[in-house]
Design an enzyme around this catalytic site. Structure first.
Site, PDB file in Angstrom:
ATOM      1  N   HIS A  63      32.722  42.406  46.171  1.00  0.00           N
ATOM      2  CA  HIS A  63      31.834  41.637  45.301  1.00  0.00           C
ATOM      3  C   HIS A  63      31.476  42.512  44.107  1.00  0.00           C
ATOM      4  O   HIS A  63      31.851  43.694  44.046  1.00  0.00           O
ATOM      5  CB  HIS A  63      30.583  41.170  46.053  1.00  0.00           C
ATOM      6  CG  HIS A  63      29.679  42.281  46.491  1.00  0.00           C
ATOM      7  ND1 HIS A  63      30.024  43.182  47.473  1.00  0.00           N
ATOM      8  CD2 HIS A  63      28.431  42.646  46.080  1.00  0.00           C
ATOM      9  CE1 HIS A  63      29.043  44.048  47.657  1.00  0.00           C
ATOM     10  NE2 HIS A  63      28.064  43.750  46.815  1.00  0.00           N
ATOM     11  N   HIS A  65      28.461  43.573  42.715  1.00  0.00           N
ATOM     12  CA  HIS A  65      27.294  44.420  42.525  1.00  0.00           C
ATOM     13  C   HIS A  65      27.790  45.810  42.113  1.00  0.00           C
ATOM     14  O   HIS A  65      28.855  46.249  42.543  1.00  0.00           O
ATOM     15  CB  HIS A  65      26.440  44.492  43.783  1.00  0.00           C
ATOM     16  CG  HIS A  65      25.531  43.308  43.951  1.00  0.00           C
ATOM     17  ND1 HIS A  65      25.146  42.813  45.180  1.00  0.00           N
ATOM     18  CD2 HIS A  65      24.929  42.515  43.019  1.00  0.00           C
ATOM     19  CE1 HIS A  65      24.333  41.772  45.006  1.00  0.00           C
ATOM     20  NE2 HIS A  65      24.198  41.568  43.710  1.00  0.00           N
ATOM     21  N   ASP A  67      27.315  48.951  42.724  1.00  0.00           N
ATOM     22  CA  ASP A  67      27.722  50.036  43.617  1.00  0.00           C
ATOM     23  C   ASP A  67      29.094  49.791  44.244  1.00  0.00           C
ATOM     24  O   ASP A  67      29.627  50.666  44.924  1.00  0.00           O
ATOM     25  CB  ASP A  67      26.670  50.274  44.701  1.00  0.00           C
ATOM     26  CG  ASP A  67      26.275  49.023  45.467  1.00  0.00           C
ATOM     27  OD1 ASP A  67      26.304  47.940  44.876  1.00  0.00           O
ATOM     28  OD2 ASP A  67      25.926  49.126  46.661  1.00  0.00           O
ATOM     29  N   HIS A  68      29.662  48.624  44.001  1.00  0.00           N
ATOM     30  CA  HIS A  68      30.981  48.297  44.555  1.00  0.00           C
ATOM     31  C   HIS A  68      32.057  48.140  43.476  1.00  0.00           C
ATOM     32  O   HIS A  68      33.214  47.890  43.827  1.00  0.00           O
ATOM     33  CB  HIS A  68      30.899  47.013  45.374  1.00  0.00           C
ATOM     34  CG  HIS A  68      30.006  47.136  46.568  1.00  0.00           C
ATOM     35  ND1 HIS A  68      30.476  47.353  47.838  1.00  0.00           N
ATOM     36  CD2 HIS A  68      28.651  47.098  46.665  1.00  0.00           C
ATOM     37  CE1 HIS A  68      29.450  47.435  48.682  1.00  0.00           C
ATOM     38  NE2 HIS A  68      28.336  47.277  47.989  1.00  0.00           N
ATOM     39  N   ASP A 214      28.674  44.170  52.070  1.00  0.00           N
ATOM     40  CA  ASP A 214      27.387  43.490  51.989  1.00  0.00           C
ATOM     41  C   ASP A 214      27.424  42.068  52.537  1.00  0.00           C
ATOM     42  O   ASP A 214      28.032  41.165  51.949  1.00  0.00           O
ATOM     43  CB  ASP A 214      26.916  43.475  50.539  1.00  0.00           C
ATOM     44  CG  ASP A 214      26.766  44.872  49.973  1.00  0.00           C
ATOM     45  OD1 ASP A 214      27.328  45.814  50.563  1.00  0.00           O
ATOM     46  OD2 ASP A 214      26.095  45.034  48.945  1.00  0.00           O
TER      47      ASP A 214
END
Length: 313
Positions: A63, A65, A67-68, A214
């Site tokens: 996804h 976000h 941090d990814h 997540d």
């Protein structure tokens, strides 16, 4: 160097810390290199880990976000700088394809990379290397997870096969190219006798790898983890913070253990840790997972190299 291993490039959720970089995971699988969720700083972590841009054959994003995915621009630009000769395939949730486009073109650079995009718009197989791929073939599958934004998990499945028995082959004087012919055809006439594959081999279960980031507890998480030899699973929160985990679309360490136990996983790799536990002993998360899962548990740390478990006899 192991043919199948996980190289942990980063283990922090949301924000990096003094000891943990943003997410990033490199799965070495025979001749393929799968880079999962490259967060900020991944390019530098690859240097520390000895992972080169040319070793990456696929980039998989669960996804968007930060941090990814904030490491995507640097990683792709490094591939262009190094003039990676092979096509690189990218997988990500189709609903946010525009975000991937913006990451890909975040700055000006001389783009020499052949990038083949595979937006994931449903559950199922997103890549199939089982036909004509030899012993290192696999299927890559995706499932939609339960997060605050569109998110998917990934699963790599090696087809079941057969392990040849040397003593049985020798007893029938089957050597050299005849072994390959027997494996492919399932039967071989030698010395005036018909030999079948079942006589000289035993079933060999294909290995499985699952990557779950997540998400709340959901059916898809259990489906992805089913029979996994290695399950890489987020464990953002401790069990005491289960309400926060649910509100923000995450798992607790105990819930990660539940998924591993119910799915028959062999090795559970815990990662994606909240910075709120930075000053406390991270072993508490392993203990909470172990309360539900009696198998092997690895508490991931940056730059760890974790081999995929050897096949069961």
């Amino acid at each position: 160097m192991a043919n199948r291993e996980l190289v942990v490039l980063g283990t922090a959720s949301q924000a990096p810390t003094r000891t943990r970089n943003h997410n990033g995971y490199f799965l070495r699988w025979d001749g393929e290199g799968l880079l999962f969720d490259p967060g900020e700083g991944t390019q530098r972590q690859m240097l520390f880990a000895g992972v080169t841009a040319s070793q990456v054959t696929r980039v998989l994003i669960t996804h968007f976000h930060g941090d990814h995915c904030l490491g995507v621009p640097g990683v792709l630009q490094r591939m262009s700088l190094d003039r990676v000769p092979h096509p690189v395939r990218a997988y990500y949730p189709a609903a946010d394809a525009e975000v991937f486009w913006r990451l890909r073109h975040a700055s000006l650079f001389h783009d020499t990379l052949t990038l083949v995009e595979h937006p994931v718009d449903g559950d199922g197989v997103v890549a199939d290397r089982t036909d004509g791929a030899g012993s290192d073939g696999f299927r890559l599958e995706a499932r939609a997870l339960s997060h605050l934004v569109p998110a998917v998990g990934y699963r790599l499945v090696e087809p079941d096969g057969r392990r040849m028995l040397r003593d049985e082959l020798a007893a029938r004087d089957i050597v050299g190219p005849d072994v390959g012919r027997l494996r492919r055809a399932g039967r071989l006439v030698t010395g005036g006798r018909l030999v079948t594959l079942e006589e000289v081999s035993v079933p060999r279960r294909g290995q499985r790898f699952a990557f779950i980031m997540d998400t709340r507890l959901c059916d898809a998480a259990f489906e992805l983890a089913d029979g996994a030899d290695m399950l890489v699973c987020e464990s953002t929160f401790a069990d005491a913070d289960a309400a926060l985990a649910r509100d923000y679309g995450h798992l607790t360490a105990g819930q990660a253990g539940q998924i591993a136990a119910a799915s028959g996983a062999r090795l559970l790799v815990l990662t994606h840790f909240s910075q709120r536990y930075e000053t406390g002993p991270p072993e508490r998360l392993r203990d909470e997972a172990a309360a539900a899962f009696t198998g092997e548990i690895a508490l991931a740390a940056d730059l760890d190299r974790i081999p995929v478990p050897k096949r069961k006899p």
